[in-house]
Design an enzyme around this catalytic site. Structure first.
Site: not given
Ligand code: TGC
Ligand code: FAD
Length: 390
Positions: A95, A137, A141, A166-167, A274, A369-371
């Site tokens: 991570s 936020e 998420g 959750w950063i 074991r 990083e996306g559930t």
């Molecule tokens: P949508 O309309 O589909 O997309 C908006 C624009 O973004 C483009 N796009 C992407 N581009 C590159 N890579 C991707 N994976 C992309 N996904 C979408 C898309 O083509 C569009 O471009 P444009 O030019 O048309 O504007 O957006 P939406 O609002 O419908 O959302 C789609 C969805 C649900 C897939 C997206 O919001 C999503 O991936 N949600 C999950 C959020 C997430 O993964 N958060 C992670 C936070 S960081 C984290 O968790 C760090 S953990 C760190 C660690 O400790 O390892």
């Molecule tokens: P929610 O979005 O509230 O989801 C709750 C449940 O509902 C999940 O099972 C989900 O799959 C489901 N769900 C939501 N929408 C749908 C749908 N459309 N259809 C079906 N099911 C759905 N974020 C950062 O920006 N930076 C970081 O560095 C970072 N680090 C992290 C480190 C840890 C240890 C953890 C636990 C999280 C971190 N995150 C970070 C946040 C992480 O990316 C979010 O937790 C994640 O994107 C899910 O958001 P949420 O927790 O709000 O869950």
């Protein structure tokens, strides 16, 4: 337990070049020598071992595939191999490397100005600066488009207000890449905030049972005022942060294989030693079925990861491919960790053995990083052409 030499049942190491195998050996040694001896105490305390950050930098493990002034630019497959070996140690270690390399250094290298790149990239690569990435936020998420964090232009400056939750690395970071919506045109923009910026603070999340050896916290921006030189000039819109996720998800697809491989190695060693009913538990058909399922899952994960690396190195960068691999490999690793824990019986519930720790860590990896569900929908959209997020 025998020393770990990788899981190579299907001879997948033959798919790696000599250079990739050399990197694998170096990182494996680093994890055994420098990281694992520190892990138990940090896991118990709920802290990340920052003392290993300089060595991560010296070995070139921070953003190896990111082009930085005067260096970088290893292949994506090399980056993947590194992530696999780091996560064999602990998901918290991978991570740290994912956030630093894929979520901070990569966007700086493609969306930052030359001045920003010169100022931050060399020190991030050396581990002299620690970065974090603020997209999520508390209320947004999976749906980051709903973010409430705002930026507003005020003459030559920007004012940023909001909270990110959750950063990873939140309280350790010298530099935070924070995404905010512009109040004037509604566009999402990225800002580089420094630890000492007035109005900027971080606080840790406590009580985690997952990713304990990782720093997780909240970023608080209370009217943080920065110059336009802190805005990433070459990107606007949600595709900015989402494209960064693509990079980090790639590393997770590889990393999960490492966590699974460590669990398998531990469970196999234990099962051979074991004895119950007068015979090693590895001799029972039910245990062999578990081990067979585990090694089959790991093999599938290895093949997916290597093909993903080769495709990305060839410039094929469809994000649904990354989603498929992240989704499959993390779910596989979680199944493997649970099976491994069950083979260990009661011994599997303490920190004497790694599967319980990996199992708890992987619950976070399954969510961040996306559930798993969001990746199901991303692949579903690629297959059908129909988005079903809303
Ligand atoms: P949508 O309309 O589909 O997309 C908006 C624009 O973004 C483009 N796009 C992407 N581009 C590159 N890579 C991707 N994976 C992309 N996904 C979408 C898309 O083509 C569009 O471009 P444009 O030019 O048309 O504007 O957006 P939406 O609002 O419908 O959302 C789609 C969805 C649900 C897939 C997206 O919001 C999503 O991936 N949600 C999950 C959020 C997430 O993964 N958060 C992670 C936070 S960081 C984290 O968790 C760090 S953990 C760190 C660690 O400790 O390892
Ligand atoms: P929610 O979005 O509230 O989801 C709750 C449940 O509902 C999940 O099972 C989900 O799959 C489901 N769900 C939501 N929408 C749908 C749908 N459309 N259809 C079906 N099911 C759905 N974020 C950062 O920006 N930076 C970081 O560095 C970072 N680090 C992290 C480190 C840890 C240890 C953890 C636990 C999280 C971190 N995150 C970070 C946040 C992480 O990316 C979010 O937790 C994640 O994107 C899910 O958001 P949420 O927790 O709000 O869950």
């Amino acid at each position: 337990m025998k020393p770990y030499h990788g899981v190579d049942f299907f001879k997948t190491s033959r798919l790696l070049s000599a250079e990739e195998q050399a990197v694998q050996a170096t990182v494996r040694q680093f994890v055994d020598r420098s990281f694992l001896p520190l892990l138990k105490a940090h896991h118990a305390a709920g802290t990340f071992p920052t003392e290993i950050v300089p060595e991560l930098g010296e070995l070139g493990l921070l953003g190896p595939s990111v082009r930085i002034p005067g260096g970088g630019g290893a292949s994506y497959t090399v980056y993947g191999v590194i992530c696999e070996e780091l996560e064999r140690g602990d998901s918290g270690l991978r991570s740290f490397a994912s956030v630093q390399g894929s979520l901070v250094m990569w966007p700086l290298s493609v969306y930052g100005s030359e001045a920003q790149q010169r100022r931050y990239l060399p020190e991030l690569a050396a581990g002299k600066l620690i970065g974090c990435f603020g997209l999520t936020e508390a209320g947004h998420g999976s749906d980051p488009a709903g973010m409430q964090t705002r930026c507003r232009r005020d003459g030559g400056n920007w004012v940023i207000t909001g909270n990110k939750m959750w950063i990873t690395n939140a309280t350790l970071a010298d530099l935070a890449l924070v995404w905010a919506r512009d109040t004037s045109d509604g566009k999402i923009r990225g800002f580089l905030l420094e630890r000492d910026d007035t109005g900027f603070s971080a606080q840790a999340v406590h009580g985690k049972f997952s990713l304990r050896a990782s720093d997780t916290g909240e970023l608080i921006m209370d009217e943080v005022r920065v110059g336009d030189d802190r805005r990433l000039p070459n990107i606007e819109g949600l595709k900015g942060p989402l494209s960064c996720l693509n990079e980090a998800r790639f590393g997770i697809a590889w990393g999960a294989v490492g966590a699974a491989a460590d669990c398998y190695h531990c469970a196999l060693s234990y099962a051979l030693e074991r004895e119950q009913f007068g015979t090693p538990i590895a001799g029972f058909q039910l245990t062999q079925a578990k081990l067979t399922d585990m090694v089959t899952g790991i093999t599938a994960g290895q093949l997916l990861a290597i093909q993903l690396g080769r495709l990305k190195d060839a410039g094929i960068n469809e994000y649904s491919l990354v989603s498929l691999a992240k989704r499959h490999n993390v779910a596989m690793a979680l199944d493997v960790a649970r099976e491994a824990r069950s083979i260990l019986g009661a011994a599997g519930i303490t920190d004497e053995h790694s599967p319980g720790r990996h199992m708890n860590n992987l619950e976070s990896v399954y969510t961040y990083e996306g559930t798993h569900e969001i990746h199901t929908l991303i692949v579903g959209q690629a297959v059908t052409g129909i988005a079903s997020f809303r």
